[in-house]
Design an enzyme around this catalytic site. Structure first.
Site, short mmCIF file in Angstrom:
data_model
loop_
_atom_site.label_atom_id
_atom_site.label_comp_id
_atom_site.label_asym_id
_atom_site.label_seq_id
_atom_site.Cartn_x
_atom_site.Cartn_y
_atom_site.Cartn_z
N ARG A 1 0.23 -8.56 13.53
CA ARG A 1 -0.41 -7.63 12.58
C ARG A 1 -1.24 -8.40 11.56
O ARG A 1 -2.34 -7.99 11.20
CB ARG A 1 0.64 -6.76 11.89
CG ARG A 1 1.15 -5.66 12.80
CD ARG A 1 2.47 -5.12 12.34
NE ARG A 1 2.39 -4.43 11.07
CZ ARG A 1 3.41 -4.27 10.23
NH1 ARG A 1 4.59 -4.78 10.54
NH2 ARG A 1 3.26 -3.61 9.13
N ARG B 1 11.91 -1.62 10.51
CA ARG B 1 10.93 -0.90 11.32
C ARG B 1 10.57 -1.78 12.51
O ARG B 1 10.42 -2.98 12.36
CB ARG B 1 9.70 -0.64 10.45
CG ARG B 1 9.02 0.67 10.74
CD ARG B 1 7.98 0.95 9.70
NE ARG B 1 6.88 0.00 9.79
CZ ARG B 1 5.82 0.02 8.98
NH1 ARG B 1 5.73 0.92 8.04
NH2 ARG B 1 4.86 -0.85 9.11
N LYS C 1 0.83 -1.22 0.00
CA LYS C 1 0.00 0.00 0.00
C LYS C 1 0.86 1.26 0.00
O LYS C 1 0.61 2.19 -0.76
CB LYS C 1 -0.93 0.04 1.24
CG LYS C 1 -1.90 -1.11 1.32
CD LYS C 1 -2.87 -0.90 2.48
CE LYS C 1 -2.21 -0.89 3.84
NZ LYS C 1 -1.69 -2.20 4.26
N ARG D 1 12.00 -6.56 4.61
CA ARG D 1 11.63 -5.15 4.46
C ARG D 1 12.56 -4.23 5.27
O ARG D 1 12.88 -4.49 6.41
CB ARG D 1 10.20 -4.99 4.96
CG ARG D 1 9.60 -3.66 4.63
CD ARG D 1 8.16 -3.81 4.30
NE ARG D 1 7.34 -3.50 5.47
CZ ARG D 1 6.06 -3.15 5.36
NH1 ARG D 1 5.47 -3.09 4.19
NH2 ARG D 1 5.37 -2.89 6.42
N ARG E 1 -9.59 0.27 8.92
CA ARG E 1 -9.09 -1.06 9.27
C ARG E 1 -10.08 -1.86 10.11
O ARG E 1 -9.80 -3.03 10.41
CB ARG E 1 -7.81 -0.91 10.09
CG ARG E 1 -6.53 -1.10 9.31
CD ARG E 1 -5.43 -0.76 10.26
NE ARG E 1 -4.18 -1.41 10.07
CZ ARG E 1 -3.16 -0.88 9.41
NH1 ARG E 1 -3.29 0.25 8.78
NH2 ARG E 1 -2.01 -1.51 9.39
#
Ligand code: ADP
Length: 234
Positions: A179, A168, A22, A135, A97
């Protein structure tokens, strides 16, 4: 496709699981249409960075990969979409969400006269897991990299400003699982909400292709709409 009035802001809602791309697609759309990206995750992290009251109240939930309270997120979005830079439109990245947020979003969009288009980035669960493991993010400019799909030119270094890339905090493996669990339980069911309530819902396969190619698909889906609204003539 349902018509969209010229002059009303366009709300591009990017919908998909963590790791579906996203944020990356949002940045492409920012460049293409010149409308701002509203990332609730970035806004919340900024409060934590500032160490203000909001930041303190959400820190532990965010570190654990849990969702923060609907009221808070709704309020942040309410305030943000009223800023002058949102007059032509905006991109919602990571919002809504939960069913409560989705209901509130419809009211918020109506209150600024915005019309929505929903882009669902569809990605296979196993692809998500491997993507998120690789990531990295630039702590300076926020650019996202990925060991497989979008490596930096020099390993571990941001292409744009030379900053050393970091993992992160909420991309740690245990947090990633939480998550994804939250997404399955609370966010994925919103697809039914959009199917029922939104006349413009597009699905894009975001599993296989490079981000640039996924973006081309998004562009061709949105092109008629943005031409109709005169958003390319700047
Ligand atoms: P991703 O989409 O990859 O999970 P985000 O940056 O969008 O990453 O979100 C990171 C975290 O910020 C979430 O795990 C959650 O704690 C919080 N968050 C972001 N957006 C929302 C939202 N709309 N509602 C509740 N919590 C949110």
């Amino acid at each position: 496709m349902a018509g969209v009035a010229t002059g009303t802001p366009l709300a591009v809602i990017l919908f998909g699981s963590p790791g579906s791309g996203k944020g990356t697609q949002a940045k492409f759309i920012v460049e293409w249409l010149g409308i701002p990206q509203i990332s609730t995750g970035d806004m919340l992290r900024e409060h934590i960075r500032q160490g203000d009251e909001i930041g303190k109240s959400i820190e532990s939930r965010m570190r654990a990969g849990s969702l923060v309270a609907d009221d808070l997120v709704n309020k942040l979005v309410y305030e943000r979409i009223r800023k002058p830079d949102c007059a032509r439109g905006f991109i919602l990245d990571g919002y809504p969400r939960t069913p409560e947020q989705a209901e509130e979003m419809m009211r918020l969009l109506a209150s600024v006269g915005a019309e929505e288009v929903v882009i669902h980035l569809v990605v296979d669960y196993n692809v998500i897991i491997s993507r998120m493991a690789g990531r990295r993010v630039c702590p300076q400019c926020g650019t996202l990299y990925n060991a497989v799909s979008r490596p930096p030119k020099i390993e571990g270094i941001c292409d744009l400003d030379g900053t050393v890339l970091v993992v992160r905090e909420d991309d740690r493996e245990d947090v990633v699982r939480e998550r994804l669990d939250q997404y399955e339980a609370r966010t994925r069911p919103l697809i039914e909400f959009f199917r029922a309530r939104s006349p413009r819902l597009f699905e894009v396969d975001a599993s296989k292709d490079r981000p640039e190619v996924v973006f081309q698909h998004i562009q061709s889906m949105l092109n008629g709409l943005v031409v109709e609204k005169g958003m390319l003539a700047q």
